[in-house]
Design a protein around this motif. Structure first.
Motif, PDB file in Angstrom:
ATOM      1  N   PRO A 141      15.388   5.952   0.092  1.00 12.83           N
ATOM      2  CA  PRO A 141      14.261   5.112  -0.319  1.00 12.83           C
ATOM      3  C   PRO A 141      14.733   3.901  -1.123  1.00 12.83           C
ATOM      4  CG  PRO A 141      13.999   7.410  -1.042  1.00 12.83           C
ATOM      5  CD  PRO A 141      15.421   7.214  -0.632  1.00 12.83           C
ATOM      6  N   TRP A 143      12.683   0.429  -3.515  1.00 14.14           N
ATOM      7  CA  TRP A 143      11.415  -0.168  -3.942  1.00 14.14           C
ATOM      8  C   TRP A 143      11.084  -1.383  -3.081  1.00 14.14           C
ATOM      9  CZ3 TRP A 143       8.627   2.953  -6.496  1.00 14.14           C
ATOM     10  CH2 TRP A 143       9.133   3.757  -7.519  1.00 14.14           C
ATOM     11  N   CYS A 156       5.182   7.864  -6.412  1.00 15.16           N
ATOM     12  CA  CYS A 156       6.222   7.752  -5.381  1.00 15.16           C
ATOM     13  C   CYS A 156       7.257   8.866  -5.502  1.00 15.16           C
ATOM     14  CB  CYS A 156       6.892   6.380  -5.476  1.00 15.16           C
ATOM     15  SG  CYS A 156       5.799   5.009  -5.088  1.00 15.16           S
ATOM     16  N   GLN A 234       2.715   5.234  -2.711  1.00 15.75           N
ATOM     17  CA  GLN A 234       3.891   5.332  -1.852  1.00 15.75           C
ATOM     18  C   GLN A 234       3.867   4.328  -0.713  1.00 15.75           C
ATOM     19  OE1 GLN A 234       5.801   9.284  -1.070  1.00 15.75           O
ATOM     20  NE2 GLN A 234       5.019   8.954   0.983  1.00 15.75           N
ATOM     21  N   LEU A 238       6.962   1.910  -1.856  1.00 17.34           N
ATOM     22  CA  LEU A 238       8.228   2.560  -1.532  1.00 17.34           C
ATOM     23  C   LEU A 238       8.639   2.255  -0.099  1.00 17.34           C
ATOM     24  CD1 LEU A 238      10.249   4.367  -3.008  1.00 17.34           C
ATOM     25  CD2 LEU A 238       9.155   6.341  -1.942  1.00 17.34           C
ATOM     26  N   TRP A 240      11.897   2.622   2.882  1.00 15.62           N
ATOM     27  CA  TRP A 240      12.837   3.674   3.299  1.00 15.62           C
ATOM     28  C   TRP A 240      13.624   3.164   4.497  1.00 15.62           C
ATOM     29  CZ3 TRP A 240      14.627   6.949   7.005  1.00 15.62           C
ATOM     30  CH2 TRP A 240      15.252   8.126   6.572  1.00 15.62           C
TER      31      TRP A 240
END
Length: 248
Positions: A141, A143, A156, A234, A238, A240
């Motif tokens: 992950p 930010w 998150c 999330q 977040l 990924w």
């Protein structure tokens, strides 16, 4: 030695246990273009979708290691379904100290860097199994936007804003670890939705079938709070991705 039962309830229908869609997993395989016979070690392999589909599509061979007996059973069934059971094997064990007997071409840990205590430790672990010139795959992950408060951090699934980095800083970290970033495939918000929303349906179906289970109260609380938490925190904050690295 196994995952807590709550994990296998939430992700009982999942083939990929992270927000990478099957299409993006295929894109990653196409980008790397492994030749037939390429050997892969996939640590914390989950239900084995990377190994099974890449064995089908690219002719790779490999081994997956995971702590979950439920997910490994799905991985073995998937290998049979895709007719690649002679190319891939799955081992029940603690991936945090697993090193291949013979060096591999690709070492992977897609979304479970806690096995190495974080990115640095996971890179070090994968290096121990990697042949010279091989590729490491790290799923991690980052930010998308700076979290404005502790509620966002915890929404998150982090304890501190320092648990994750912004994308440029994450790539800088790979460089500090002596790696070149040679490819990446990033999940998007739809990928997050597919990963997380599927957990809600899995949980609801399990609750309907198991109302008196000792985990029912916990799983009901998660289902009640989960959708709003996902879209508020999330999904917005977040990111990924899977990052392909080579030692310098």
């Amino acid at each position: 030695m196994d995952l807590p039962r709550s994990f296998t309830i939430r992700e009982s229908s999942h083939r990929i246990h992270n927000p990478l869609t099957s299409q993006k997993l295929a894109i990653l395989g196409e980008a790397l273009g492994p030749s037939p016979g390429t050997r892969i070690l996939d640590l914390a392999c989950g239900s084995g979708e990377l190994l099974c589909t890449w064995a089908r599509d690219h002719g790779i061979t490999g081994t997956g290691v995971d702590i979950s007996t439920a997910f490994l059973a799905k991985a073995r069934a998937r290998a049979i379904e895709l007719e690649v059971a002679e190319q891939v094997t799955f081992t029940h064990g603690d991936a945090s100290d697993h090193v291949a007997d013979d060096l591999v071409d690709i070492g992977s840990c897609v979304g479970a860097t806690w096995i190495g205590g974080g990115v640095a430790g996971t890179v070090d672990l994968l290096r121990r199994s990697l042949r010279p010139g091989g590729v490491m795959l790290i799923g991690e992950p980052y930010w998308r936007k700076d979290p404005p408060d502790q509620a966002t951090v915890e929404g998150c699934h982090a304890a501190s804003a320092d648990d994750f980095r912004a994308l440029p800083e994450l790539l800088e970290q790979f460089g500090e670890l002596g790696c070149d970033v040679v490819e990446m495939v990033l999940a998007d918000q739809d990928g997050w939705d597919r990963y997380v929303a599927a957990q809600w349906l899995n949980t609801r179906r399990w609750l309907d079938a198991n109302p008196d289970d000792e985990l029912a109260e916990q799983m009901r609380a998660e289902l009640t709070a989960g959708p709003v938490r996902h879209v508020r925190y999330q999904r917005e904050y977040l990111g990924w991705g899977v990052f392909a690295l080579m030692n310098r």
